[in-house]
Write an enzyme that holds these catalytic residues in place. Sequence first.
Site, PDB file in Angstrom:
ATOM      1  N   GLU A 271      -6.368 -36.941  -8.871  1.00 14.18           N
ATOM      2  CA  GLU A 271      -5.671 -36.609 -10.122  1.00 14.18           C
ATOM      3  C   GLU A 271      -6.393 -37.197 -11.339  1.00 14.18           C
ATOM      4  O   GLU A 271      -6.239 -36.704 -12.457  1.00 14.18           O
ATOM      5  CB  GLU A 271      -4.220 -37.101 -10.063  1.00 14.18           C
ATOM      6  CG  GLU A 271      -3.282 -36.301 -10.938  1.00 14.18           C
ATOM      7  CD  GLU A 271      -1.819 -36.616 -10.690  1.00 14.18           C
ATOM      8  OE1 GLU A 271      -1.430 -37.805 -10.713  1.00 14.18           O
ATOM      9  OE2 GLU A 271      -1.056 -35.670 -10.476  1.00 14.18           O
ATOM     10  N   HIS A 292     -11.617 -40.083  16.914  1.00 11.55           N
ATOM     11  CA  HIS A 292     -11.378 -39.100  17.981  1.00 11.55           C
ATOM     12  C   HIS A 292     -10.951 -37.771  17.397  1.00 11.55           C
ATOM     13  O   HIS A 292     -10.297 -36.972  18.060  1.00 11.55           O
ATOM     14  CB  HIS A 292     -10.333 -39.660  18.968  1.00 11.55           C
ATOM     15  CG  HIS A 292     -10.791 -40.932  19.619  1.00 11.55           C
ATOM     16  ND1 HIS A 292     -11.465 -40.964  20.813  1.00 11.55           N
ATOM     17  CD2 HIS A 292     -10.725 -42.210  19.193  1.00 11.55           C
ATOM     18  CE1 HIS A 292     -11.776 -42.214  21.111  1.00 11.55           C
ATOM     19  NE2 HIS A 292     -11.334 -43.001  20.143  1.00 11.55           N
ATOM     20  N   LYS A 403       4.343 -26.212 -11.803  1.00 14.39           N
ATOM     21  CA  LYS A 403       5.687 -26.662 -12.203  1.00 14.39           C
ATOM     22  C   LYS A 403       6.392 -25.569 -12.994  1.00 14.39           C
ATOM     23  O   LYS A 403       7.577 -25.298 -12.805  1.00 14.39           O
ATOM     24  CB  LYS A 403       5.587 -27.932 -13.040  1.00 14.39           C
ATOM     25  CG  LYS A 403       5.117 -29.164 -12.289  1.00 14.39           C
ATOM     26  CD  LYS A 403       5.088 -30.372 -13.225  1.00 14.39           C
ATOM     27  CE  LYS A 403       4.525 -31.598 -12.544  1.00 14.39           C
ATOM     28  NZ  LYS A 403       4.471 -32.778 -13.457  1.00 14.39           N
TER      29      LYS A 403
HETATM   30  O1  LIG Z   1       6.938 -40.278 -12.455  1.00 14.29           O
HETATM   31  P1  LIG Z   1       7.174 -38.804 -12.705  1.00 14.29           P
HETATM   32  O2  LIG Z   1       7.236 -38.455 -14.152  1.00 14.29           O
HETATM   33  O3  LIG Z   1       8.362 -38.316 -11.937  1.00 14.29           O
HETATM   34  O4  LIG Z   1       5.875 -38.023 -12.145  1.00 14.29           O
HETATM   35  C1  LIG Z   1       5.610 -38.090 -10.773  1.00 14.29           C
HETATM   36  C2  LIG Z   1       4.200 -37.631 -10.524  1.00 14.29           C
HETATM   37  O5  LIG Z   1       4.016 -36.281 -10.987  1.00 14.29           O
HETATM   38  C3  LIG Z   1       2.806 -36.202 -11.726  1.00 14.29           C
HETATM   39  O6  LIG Z   1       3.115 -36.265 -13.095  1.00 14.29           O
HETATM   40  C4  LIG Z   1       2.061 -34.930 -11.413  1.00 14.29           C
HETATM   41  O7  LIG Z   1       2.945 -33.864 -11.519  1.00 14.29           O
HETATM   42  C5  LIG Z   1       2.006 -37.419 -11.309  1.00 14.29           C
HETATM   43  O8  LIG Z   1       0.988 -37.744 -12.215  1.00 14.29           O
HETATM   44  C6  LIG Z   1       3.105 -38.436 -11.240  1.00 14.29           C
HETATM   45  O9  LIG Z   1       2.725 -39.600 -10.525  1.00 14.29           O
END
Ligand SMILES: O=P(O)(O)OC[C@H]1O[C@](O)(CO)[C@@H](O)[C@@H]1O
Length: 431
Positions: A271, A292, A403
């Site tokens: 990321e 393995h 998302k």
């Molecule tokens: O802590 P949040 O805002 O729920 O985000 C959870 C995770 O989702 C992300 O934003 C990626 O969608 C990550 O960078 C982060 O660790």
Amino acid sequence: MNVDIGNALASVASPGVSRASLERLDEQVADAHERIEAGMANAEHGYEALNVPDRTDPDEIRAAVEPVADADALITVGIGGSSLGAATITNALDSDTETVFLDNVDPEWVSRHLERLPLADTAINVVSRSGTTAETLANFLVVREAVESAGVDWTERTIVTTGEAGPLRDLANRHDLPSLPVPDGVPGRFSALSAVGLVAAAVCGHDLEALLEGAAAEAETLSGSLFDCPAYAYGATSYALDQRGAGVNAMMPYAESLETAAEWFAQLWAESLGKDDLGQTPVRALGVTDQHSQLQLYRAGPRDKLVTFVTAREGEDRPIPGTDVDDLAYLGDATLGDLLEAEFEATEASLAAAGRPNVRVELERVDEYELGGLLYGMEAACVLAGELYGVNTFEQPAVEWAKKATRGLLGGGEFEEAAAVAEKTELRIER
Ligand SMILES: O=P(O)(O)OC[C@H]1O[C@](O)(CO)[C@@H](O)[C@@H]1O
């Protein structure tokens, strides 16, 4: 943490990096370190991650968890950096508290956990920097309903760690829940050594001060040269190998207790560095087990991989009983620890013999102090690698498309991404 990059040198491996190349790269490391130091000094977004050990207050965390400090079980509801740091720490260390990390929305899996946990004696640790992550909010609502159905007052079992605003902050305020802030300017994947990762550790009774002291000791090693700083040596060597064709980095701890650490590393590395068509692909592996399974590919497949071994010099051991099986008699005088160490050294040497680059990351043992050093060291290695790649290490825009598509598919708004889902190209081969 200490690192040994000898098996990544061009005299051993292909791809490999020459000592002369490392010395030239060290000039870029020096420049990068200046930017990192300035970013830390100014608490700049992202660089602030490397100040977290100094900013974290163990007493504040212990006070927040005090109402549930005697919990028999702990459910952490979070995802990505809001779960993996906590899971790395608690899965690595022994505790009487059973820990469950609900970082997926697989209904059968969630239901199985909720059916078997003693919900009246379970702490609920809800973590989300944004407070808006769909998986975390959905799982929290499911957990809350299950706890209420068990006749338990969920407000007496729940701790919230979230940002200054958002649905989770509102929930904490509305129900006067124990809550902790997430550190400003620190992306979730860099927040393991803040409340984000340490609430779970506190409920499990782990030594928060030792975790932070190990991290602080690692912070002291940050310097203007990769030859003086294990974290920078790792970050620079990984970068240099990627530049020479090792586009995959298999993180292979030789300790069951560090299996989750490989998962945490995978998010941190992917990321942070996966931008602008750049970045090294982290693979989660485990020694001895993957000798393995994946070792065949690492040793005889494409020359596109760095293998990162993580070992602990000391640890609990157990003798292997004597045997009347002649072929196995040699094991009878050994311990499981002897076998683990011999297999690690044999695997490391087998890759070197095949000219496959590998790096050894060494911990003294798997305890809070060493874990703090490993977490901080890999975070610093990642920040340095990001400087060398020239990417924006601390943002993750590419995760937003899915998302939006998800929200659109669930009726959460009009998103062109959701429309694109319906336009999938199909070529179905059916049984
Ligand atoms: O802590 P949040 O805002 O729920 O985000 C959870 C995770 O989702 C992300 O934003 C990626 O969608 C990550 O960078 C982060 O660790």
